[in-house]
Design a protein around this motif. Structure first.
Motif, PDB file in Angstrom:
ATOM      1  N   SER A 135      -1.093  -2.742  -5.301  1.00  0.00           N
ATOM      2  CA  SER A 135      -1.192  -1.778  -4.210  1.00  0.00           C
ATOM      3  C   SER A 135      -2.619  -1.514  -3.512  1.00  0.00           C
ATOM      4  O   SER A 135      -2.967  -1.353  -2.400  1.00  0.00           O
ATOM      5  CB  SER A 135      -0.697  -0.196  -4.757  1.00  0.00           C
ATOM      6  OG  SER A 135       0.735  -0.400  -5.050  1.00  0.00           O
ATOM      7  N   VAL A 136      -3.695  -1.271  -4.686  1.00  0.00           N
ATOM      8  CA  VAL A 136      -5.001  -1.214  -4.179  1.00  0.00           C
ATOM      9  C   VAL A 136      -5.515  -2.300  -3.467  1.00  0.00           C
ATOM     10  O   VAL A 136      -6.617  -2.179  -2.533  1.00  0.00           O
ATOM     11  CB  VAL A 136      -6.008  -0.609  -5.391  1.00  0.00           C
ATOM     12  CG1 VAL A 136      -6.341  -1.787  -6.341  1.00  0.00           C
ATOM     13  CG2 VAL A 136      -7.129  -0.145  -4.894  1.00  0.00           C
ATOM     14  N   GLN A 187      -5.804  -4.287   4.250  1.00  0.00           N
ATOM     15  CA  GLN A 187      -5.914  -3.533   5.400  1.00  0.00           C
ATOM     16  C   GLN A 187      -7.262  -3.258   5.622  1.00  0.00           C
ATOM     17  O   GLN A 187      -7.514  -3.113   7.074  1.00  0.00           O
ATOM     18  CB  GLN A 187      -4.866  -2.362   5.182  1.00  0.00           C
ATOM     19  CG  GLN A 187      -3.457  -2.916   4.984  1.00  0.00           C
ATOM     20  CD  GLN A 187      -2.444  -1.753   4.423  1.00  0.00           C
ATOM     21  OE1 GLN A 187      -2.943  -0.661   4.633  1.00  0.00           O
ATOM     22  NE2 GLN A 187      -1.256  -1.870   4.488  1.00  0.00           N
ATOM     23  N   THR A 212      -7.866   4.029  -6.348  1.00  0.00           N
ATOM     24  CA  THR A 212      -6.578   4.569  -6.540  1.00  0.00           C
ATOM     25  C   THR A 212      -6.926   6.122  -6.985  1.00  0.00           C
ATOM     26  O   THR A 212      -7.256   6.348  -8.024  1.00  0.00           O
ATOM     27  CB  THR A 212      -5.514   3.944  -7.499  1.00  0.00           C
ATOM     28  OG1 THR A 212      -5.387   2.627  -6.917  1.00  0.00           O
ATOM     29  CG2 THR A 212      -4.173   4.477  -7.707  1.00  0.00           C
ATOM     30  N   LYS A 240      -3.926  -4.647  -1.674  1.00  0.00           N
ATOM     31  CA  LYS A 240      -2.957  -4.344  -0.473  1.00  0.00           C
ATOM     32  C   LYS A 240      -3.930  -3.406   0.547  1.00  0.00           C
ATOM     33  O   LYS A 240      -4.229  -3.784   1.874  1.00  0.00           O
ATOM     34  CB  LYS A 240      -1.585  -4.089  -0.497  1.00  0.00           C
ATOM     35  CG  LYS A 240      -1.141  -4.009   0.925  1.00  0.00           C
ATOM     36  CD  LYS A 240       0.409  -3.761   0.666  1.00  0.00           C
ATOM     37  CE  LYS A 240       1.004  -3.525   1.813  1.00  0.00           C
ATOM     38  NZ  LYS A 240       2.533  -2.898   1.779  1.00  0.00           N
ATOM     39  N   GLU A 241      -4.439  -2.520  -0.087  1.00  0.00           N
ATOM     40  CA  GLU A 241      -5.133  -1.437   0.802  1.00  0.00           C
ATOM     41  C   GLU A 241      -6.432  -1.932   1.266  1.00  0.00           C
ATOM     42  O   GLU A 241      -7.132  -1.789   2.363  1.00  0.00           O
ATOM     43  CB  GLU A 241      -5.217  -0.058   0.049  1.00  0.00           C
ATOM     44  CG  GLU A 241      -5.978   1.084   0.701  1.00  0.00           C
ATOM     45  CD  GLU A 241      -4.978   1.634   1.782  1.00  0.00           C
ATOM     46  OE1 GLU A 241      -5.394   2.126   2.841  1.00  0.00           O
ATOM     47  OE2 GLU A 241      -3.726   1.601   1.566  1.00  0.00           O
ATOM     48  N   ARG A 260      -2.187   7.293  -5.572  1.00  0.00           N
ATOM     49  CA  ARG A 260      -2.295   6.756  -4.323  1.00  0.00           C
ATOM     50  C   ARG A 260      -3.603   5.935  -3.653  1.00  0.00           C
ATOM     51  O   ARG A 260      -4.698   6.736  -4.047  1.00  0.00           O
ATOM     52  CB  ARG A 260      -2.215   8.062  -3.023  1.00  0.00           C
ATOM     53  CG  ARG A 260      -2.195   7.785  -1.931  1.00  0.00           C
ATOM     54  CD  ARG A 260      -2.391   8.976  -0.987  1.00  0.00           C
ATOM     55  NE  ARG A 260      -1.058  10.126  -1.441  1.00  0.00           N
ATOM     56  CZ  ARG A 260      -1.459  11.242  -1.641  1.00  0.00           C
ATOM     57  NH1 ARG A 260      -2.455  11.705  -1.802  1.00  0.00           N
ATOM     58  NH2 ARG A 260      -0.306  12.079  -2.302  1.00  0.00           N
ATOM     59  N   PRO A 261      -3.463   4.806  -3.368  1.00  0.00           N
ATOM     60  CA  PRO A 261      -4.797   4.084  -2.809  1.00  0.00           C
ATOM     61  C   PRO A 261      -5.263   4.740  -1.890  1.00  0.00           C
ATOM     62  O   PRO A 261      -4.500   5.104  -0.887  1.00  0.00           O
ATOM     63  CB  PRO A 261      -4.100   2.906  -2.684  1.00  0.00           C
ATOM     64  CG  PRO A 261      -2.905   2.573  -3.012  1.00  0.00           C
ATOM     65  CD  PRO A 261      -2.159   4.123  -3.336  1.00  0.00           C
ATOM     66  N   GLU A 262      -6.598   4.925  -1.597  1.00  0.00           N
ATOM     67  CA  GLU A 262      -7.096   5.626  -0.620  1.00  0.00           C
ATOM     68  C   GLU A 262      -8.622   4.815  -0.447  1.00  0.00           C
ATOM     69  O   GLU A 262      -9.196   4.094  -1.200  1.00  0.00           O
ATOM     70  CB  GLU A 262      -7.680   7.066  -1.079  1.00  0.00           C
ATOM     71  CG  GLU A 262      -6.350   8.082  -1.306  1.00  0.00           C
ATOM     72  CD  GLU A 262      -6.853   9.277  -1.628  1.00  0.00           C
ATOM     73  OE1 GLU A 262      -8.228   9.688  -1.589  1.00  0.00           O
ATOM     74  OE2 GLU A 262      -5.832  10.262  -1.470  1.00  0.00           O
ATOM     75  N   VAL A 263      -9.251   5.214   0.643  1.00  0.00           N
ATOM     76  CA  VAL A 263     -10.490   4.538   1.181  1.00  0.00           C
ATOM     77  C   VAL A 263     -11.411   5.419   1.770  1.00  0.00           C
ATOM     78  O   VAL A 263     -10.905   6.381   2.554  1.00  0.00           O
ATOM     79  CB  VAL A 263     -10.053   3.549   2.448  1.00  0.00           C
ATOM     80  CG1 VAL A 263     -11.397   3.008   3.063  1.00  0.00           C
ATOM     81  CG2 VAL A 263      -9.195   2.389   2.012  1.00  0.00           C
ATOM     82  N   VAL A 293     -12.445   1.597  -2.066  1.00  0.00           N
ATOM     83  CA  VAL A 293     -11.042   1.477  -2.097  1.00  0.00           C
ATOM     84  C   VAL A 293     -10.784   1.406  -3.594  1.00  0.00           C
ATOM     85  O   VAL A 293     -11.030   0.726  -4.403  1.00  0.00           O
ATOM     86  CB  VAL A 293     -10.728   0.038  -1.419  1.00  0.00           C
ATOM     87  CG1 VAL A 293      -9.031   0.107  -1.542  1.00  0.00           C
ATOM     88  CG2 VAL A 293     -11.006  -0.384  -0.203  1.00  0.00           C
TER      89      VAL A 293
END
Length: 303
Positions: free
Chosen positions: A96-97, A103, A179, A99-100, A188-191, A177
């Protein structure tokens, strides 16, 4: 013993062994996540107060032009610190992270920025190595128990590259990046953009007639920033590492619980199949005995 029944019992034994392993890993993660969550929560007040201190200097000393707060006229290169885990068996945590991060890479690339990855965790390293991508620098071995020393080591590298001119391989922006640990059920993955300085925990808005406090900086605002900003960067990285560590353990506990539950269901299914196979075997044996007895009786009567 028929081959089918023997295979069922062997599969059941194997699944029972797997269940013991996943159950043990679930309990280990559950025992460690409390401490990891406490560390993440305890780091938040220090990070928040340090952010407020940096905000005060940056806001009320606007005449100071510090390298870590200066926006580049034309950004050419961005650093991305991608925080993943060292080990697997944590569900979709690392994917998931990653993938973030992919992006974010596309967004920065669309903005005409060259992206330089800085990685923590063996999962990110394996992802980039498999795709033959270049990496600026990587760290591993501490994803589930990071310390301030790890954060400071990463911060020193990132600050050094940020202060370096882009012509010499430096970067104009730094993004992280990671989690974020929301709850035991949600990670939740965050930036976040770390540099140039972007305050992410700002003060509450003030009324127009409110009087601002007066700040005096000793010896001067620039020296204060020189001392505070490296601490700020290291504390933000440490906070992200601790959040990621708690998220990793929560994801692993959830994944191992699901694996244990699935193993239990499979054991029940194999047990039913084995019982049915055994019943069929017994029925066949009884039929053979009855058939043999009947044949013997007929032979006796014919004599």
């Amino acid at each position: 013993m028929p081959a089918n029944l023997r295979e069922l019992r062997q599969r059941k034994s194997s699944v029972q062994t797997i269940k013991k392993v996943t159950r043990a890993m679930e309990l280990i993660a559950a025992s460690r996540i409390v401490k990891a969550q406490a560390r993440a929560q305890s780091a938040a007040p220090y990070s928040r107060e340090l952010t407020r201190a940096v905000s005060a200097v940056a806001t009320f000393a606007s005449d100071v032009d510090h390298p870590l707060t200066r926006e580049a006229e034309s950004s050419k290169r961005a650093a991305m610190l991608l925080i993943t885990s060292d080990r697997g068996l944590a569900g979709a945590y690392s994917s998931s992270v990653i993938k973030e991060g992919e992006q974010l890479t596309r967004r920065l690339t669309d903005a005409k920025l060259e992206v330089r990855p800085y990685l923590t965790g063996r999962k990110a390293g394996a992802f980039y190595k498999f795709r033959n991508r270049e990496v600026a620098q990587s760290w591993d071995g501490f994803s589930d128990s990071p310390t301030y020393a790890h954060a400071r080591e990463i911060a020193d590298v990132l600050i050094s590259d940020f202060l370096k001119p882009t012509e010499e391989g430096g970067v104009d922006e730094i993004h992280i990046v990671y989690t974020r640990f929301v709850s035991m059920l949600t990670q939740r993955p965050e930036v976040i953009r770390l540099l140039p300085l972007e305050v992410v925990e700002g003060e509450e808005p003030v009324e127009d007639d409110e009087v601002y406090p007066l700040y005096e900086f000793e010896p001067d605002a620039e020296t204060v920033l020189d001392q505070l900003l490296p601490l700020y960067v290291a504390s933000r990285i440490q906070y992200c590492l601790l959040q990621a560590a708690a998220s990793e353990l929560a994801a692993r506990q959830k994944a191992m619980k699901a694996a244990t539950d699935n193993a239990e269901q499979l054991i029940e299914s194999l047990t039913r199949e084995a019982n049915q196979a055994r019943q069929a075997e017994i029925t066949q044996e009884i039929s053979e005995i009855v058939g043999g007895a009947g044949a013997l009786a007929e032979a006796t009567q014919s004599e």
